[in-house]
Design a protein around this motif. Sequence first.
Motif, PDB file in Angstrom:
ATOM      1  N   VAL A  71    -111.118  -3.390 -86.204  1.00  0.00           N
ATOM      2  CA  VAL A  71    -110.237  -2.499 -85.042  1.00  0.00           C
ATOM      3  C   VAL A  71    -110.263  -0.999 -85.637  1.00  0.00           C
ATOM      4  N   LEU A  75    -111.588   2.205 -83.755  1.00  0.00           N
ATOM      5  CA  LEU A  75    -110.645   3.349 -83.139  1.00  0.00           C
ATOM      6  C   LEU A  75    -111.181   4.602 -83.404  1.00  0.00           C
ATOM      7  N   ASN A  76    -111.748   4.938 -84.600  1.00  0.00           N
ATOM      8  CA  ASN A  76    -112.400   6.132 -85.144  1.00  0.00           C
ATOM      9  C   ASN A  76    -111.142   7.044 -85.070  1.00  0.00           C
ATOM     10  N   LEU A  77    -110.106   7.013 -85.724  1.00  0.00           N
ATOM     11  CA  LEU A  77    -108.963   7.598 -85.982  1.00  0.00           C
ATOM     12  C   LEU A  77    -109.346   9.112 -86.562  1.00  0.00           C
ATOM     13  N   GLU A  82    -104.841  12.809 -83.098  1.00  0.00           N
ATOM     14  CA  GLU A  82    -103.788  12.028 -83.023  1.00  0.00           C
ATOM     15  C   GLU A  82    -102.675  12.737 -82.489  1.00  0.00           C
TER      16      GLU A  82
END
Length: 167
Positions: A71, A75-77, A82
């Motif tokens: 996950v 999501l490739n944060l 952000e």
Amino acid sequence: MTLNVFYFLSFVAIFSALMVVFSKNPVHSVLYLIITFFCIGGHYLLLNAEFLFIVHIIVYAGAIMVLFLYVIMMLNLNKESEPHKSTLLKVAATICSGLLIIVLVGSLKGTELMMTQQPADISISTVKSLGKVMFNDFLLPFEITSVLLLAAMVGAIMVGKSETAER
């Protein structure tokens, strides 16, 4: 010897749990969480609960951590995308965590007497005794559960096959 292993596992578990919270990289946080789960599993071994150790490692450190890593990678944060938290939200979180610590300390007050008592049968948590209880006393519920899980697997396969056959 056992006490030293307990202290070492406790130190590593607390340190890696803190690193889960304070690590900036989410993948590193998940890896620290895996270390924490292995340390908790080591505590199960110290308590002679081998079955709980194996289940804990397979379920938590195996399946759930792989899911978390999947996950996080999906999501490739990024730091740029952000949203930043306000100062008021950070203060509220700090106050709530302090109140949680007070409640935990209050609920654990007086438990040192319970920790010093030894169980009457120390071999109750071994896999052999668990198997004897499961297949002697709980044989019918165990078999009913296995038939129910088998029916669910067959149903899932049939549902999956009917969808692919229609395409």
